[in-house]
Design a protein around this motif. Structure first.
Motif, mmCIF file in Angstrom:
data_model
loop_
_atom_site.group_PDB
_atom_site.id
_atom_site.type_symbol
_atom_site.label_atom_id
_atom_site.label_comp_id
_atom_site.label_asym_id
_atom_site.label_seq_id
_atom_site.Cartn_x
_atom_site.Cartn_y
_atom_site.Cartn_z
ATOM 1 N N GLU A 154 7.958 7.546 24.384
ATOM 2 C CA GLU A 154 8.711 6.716 23.608
ATOM 3 C C GLU A 154 8.804 7.456 22.261
ATOM 4 O OE1 GLU A 154 9.605 2.043 22.647
ATOM 5 O OE2 GLU A 154 7.681 2.833 22.798
ATOM 6 N N ALA A 155 9.811 7.410 21.413
ATOM 7 C CA ALA A 155 9.848 8.340 20.139
ATOM 8 C C ALA A 155 10.545 7.194 19.256
ATOM 9 C CB ALA A 155 10.415 9.415 20.217
ATOM 10 N N PHE A 156 10.400 7.037 17.912
ATOM 11 C CA PHE A 156 10.881 6.515 16.961
ATOM 12 C C PHE A 156 11.092 7.281 15.575
ATOM 13 C CE2 PHE A 156 10.770 2.771 13.807
ATOM 14 C CZ PHE A 156 11.993 2.636 13.832
ATOM 15 N N THR A 157 12.415 7.319 15.117
ATOM 16 C CA THR A 157 12.501 8.239 13.947
ATOM 17 C C THR A 157 12.705 7.212 12.925
ATOM 18 O OG1 THR A 157 12.519 10.238 15.310
ATOM 19 C CG2 THR A 157 13.267 10.403 13.012
ATOM 20 N N LEU A 158 12.336 7.727 11.634
ATOM 21 C CA LEU A 158 12.817 6.956 10.320
ATOM 22 C C LEU A 158 13.377 7.894 9.155
ATOM 23 C CD1 LEU A 158 9.929 4.299 10.014
ATOM 24 C CD2 LEU A 158 12.437 3.648 10.367
ATOM 25 N N TYR A 159 14.598 7.824 8.658
ATOM 26 C CA TYR A 159 14.921 8.412 7.831
ATOM 27 C C TYR A 159 14.992 7.799 6.314
ATOM 28 C CZ TYR A 159 16.967 11.521 11.485
ATOM 29 O OH TYR A 159 17.057 12.484 12.380
ATOM 30 N N LEU A 160 14.198 8.318 5.559
ATOM 31 C CA LEU A 160 13.774 7.430 4.134
ATOM 32 C C LEU A 160 13.963 8.309 2.777
ATOM 33 C CD1 LEU A 160 10.166 6.655 5.342
ATOM 34 C CD2 LEU A 160 11.933 5.206 5.734
ATOM 35 N N SER A 161 14.483 7.395 1.841
ATOM 36 C CA SER A 161 14.764 7.850 0.593
ATOM 37 C C SER A 161 13.786 7.536 -0.443
ATOM 38 C CB SER A 161 16.219 7.774 0.025
ATOM 39 O OG SER A 161 16.392 8.179 -1.017
ATOM 40 N N PRO A 162 12.930 8.295 -1.128
ATOM 41 C CA PRO A 162 11.977 7.757 -2.122
ATOM 42 C C PRO A 162 12.599 6.877 -3.149
ATOM 43 C CG PRO A 162 11.388 9.913 -1.435
ATOM 44 C CD PRO A 162 12.903 9.949 -0.909
ATOM 45 N N THR A 163 12.009 5.945 -3.496
ATOM 46 C CA THR A 163 12.777 5.172 -4.878
ATOM 47 C C THR A 163 11.439 4.932 -5.854
ATOM 48 O OG1 THR A 163 12.287 3.027 -3.657
ATOM 49 C CG2 THR A 163 14.369 3.890 -3.507
ATOM 50 N N ALA A 164 10.466 5.115 -5.451
ATOM 51 C CA ALA A 164 9.266 4.997 -6.223
ATOM 52 C C ALA A 164 8.044 5.751 -5.702
ATOM 53 C CB ALA A 164 8.826 3.715 -6.550
ATOM 54 N N ALA A 165 7.318 6.503 -6.655
ATOM 55 C CA ALA A 165 6.169 6.981 -5.956
ATOM 56 C C ALA A 165 5.034 7.418 -7.228
ATOM 57 C CB ALA A 165 6.615 8.590 -5.365
ATOM 58 N N ARG A 166 3.681 7.184 -6.846
ATOM 59 C CA ARG A 166 2.753 7.468 -7.769
ATOM 60 C C ARG A 166 1.446 7.800 -7.257
ATOM 61 N NH1 ARG A 166 2.854 1.670 -8.207
ATOM 62 N NH2 ARG A 166 0.662 0.742 -7.476
ATOM 63 N N GLY A 167 0.509 8.841 -7.815
ATOM 64 C CA GLY A 167 -0.458 9.298 -7.164
ATOM 65 C C GLY A 167 -0.076 10.489 -6.602
ATOM 66 N N SER A 168 -1.255 11.214 -5.844
ATOM 67 C CA SER A 168 -1.119 12.148 -4.918
ATOM 68 C C SER A 168 -1.640 12.264 -3.651
ATOM 69 C CB SER A 168 -1.935 13.317 -5.829
ATOM 70 O OG SER A 168 -3.531 13.307 -5.840
ATOM 71 N N TRP A 169 -1.204 13.400 -2.768
ATOM 72 C CA TRP A 169 -1.530 13.493 -1.600
ATOM 73 C C TRP A 169 -1.933 15.061 -1.177
ATOM 74 C CZ3 TRP A 169 1.959 11.066 2.960
ATOM 75 C CH2 TRP A 169 1.082 11.250 4.102
ATOM 76 N N SER A 170 -3.041 15.219 -0.988
ATOM 77 C CA SER A 170 -3.727 16.721 -0.854
ATOM 78 C C SER A 170 -3.509 17.363 -2.090
ATOM 79 C CB SER A 170 -3.115 17.393 0.336
ATOM 80 O OG SER A 170 -3.450 16.676 1.534
ATOM 81 N N ASN A 171 -3.639 16.828 -3.283
ATOM 82 C CA ASN A 171 -3.395 17.338 -4.542
ATOM 83 C C ASN A 171 -1.942 17.749 -4.915
ATOM 84 O OD1 ASN A 171 -6.236 17.297 -5.425
ATOM 85 N ND2 ASN A 171 -6.599 19.059 -3.879
#
Length: 237
Positions: free
Chosen positions: A91-108
């Motif tokens: 089974e596979a499920f794919t989402l397409y998203l548009s960022p509307t807010a973001a703060r912080g870091s991920w792997s610098n």
């Protein structure tokens, strides 16, 4: 250009498929950077149940990727690495998203280029939190998570939820989809295990790195647990 983020979920059945998927946590790292148009990407496993436990679920894996726009995101899904995942998965499920807010870091890094949505109340709305848990507090953190999962699961408004992560115990990603911002905000403001855990994080400094992002859900493809989690997009198609 408006950045598009894809989040692919795959469910594997027989042991042979699960072993293949586990091996891809290492092998696919060589293929992902070669996909034309791809930006930031992460290969993730999941926990048992709905993913909100430290015990690995050998059946469910996820891939998060960023792209410059929707065209690049859709073209990227034809890459051999994604095709191979679908070929082996039940089974596979794919989402397409548009960022509307973001703060912080991920792997610098700051992977998401957020553009505030014109109508911040319109949905569906997705929320993602990602944290690196300090080893010294991992036991206390994971002691809180099952209670939080129960609260999220009992909320009638949540449309989709899952817990994933790059490294068991130390990296945790929670992802959920809500019909609108009001429903999501009401959950966040509610007292109980969720609020208590947030307060503990702030007071005791449990995380060495954290990121919070909100997205507008642009499209969804496939099924999860035999259903279409977001029937709105199925009807539109």
């Amino acid at each position: 250009m408006i950045q598009t983020v894809t989040l692919n979920f795959f469910r594997f059945g027989p042991i042979s498929q699960r072993l293949w998927a586990f091996a891809q946590m290492g092998a696919a790292r060589f293929s992902m950077p070669k996909i034309p148009g791809i930006g930031f990407w992460k290969l993730c496993g999941s926990g048992t149940g709905e993913g909100f436990t430290p015990i690995p679920n050998t059946a469910v894996y996820a891939v998060l990727s960023t792209w410059d726009d929707m065209g690049s995101a859709r073209a990227g899904q034809t890459a051999s690495v994604f095709q191979n995942y679908r070929k082996h998965a039940d089974e596979a499920f794919t989402l397409y998203l548009s960022p509307t807010a973001a703060r912080g870091s991920w792997s610098n890094q700051q992977p998401f280029r957020a553009i505030p949505a014109p109508d911040t109340s319109a949905g569906p709305i997705a929320a993602l939190t990602r944290a690196t848990v300090k080893p010294s507090v991992a036991t206390r953190f994971w002691g809180r998570v099952p209670d939080i999962s129960t609260v999220i699961g009992s909320d009638p408004n949540v449309m989709f939820k899952i817990g994933i992560g790059e490294v068991p115990l130390l990296h945790q990603i929670t992802f959920s989809i809500w019909p609108d911002t009001d429903a999501m905000a009401n959950f966040a403001r509610r007292g109980g295990p969720h609020s208590e855990a947030i307060q503990a994080v702030r007071d005791e400094g449990w995380f060495s790195e954290e990121l919070y992002a909100r997205f507008h859900v642009l499209d969804a493809e496939g099924t999860w647990e035999g259903q279409t989690p977001l029937p709105h997009f199925e009807d539109a198609a």
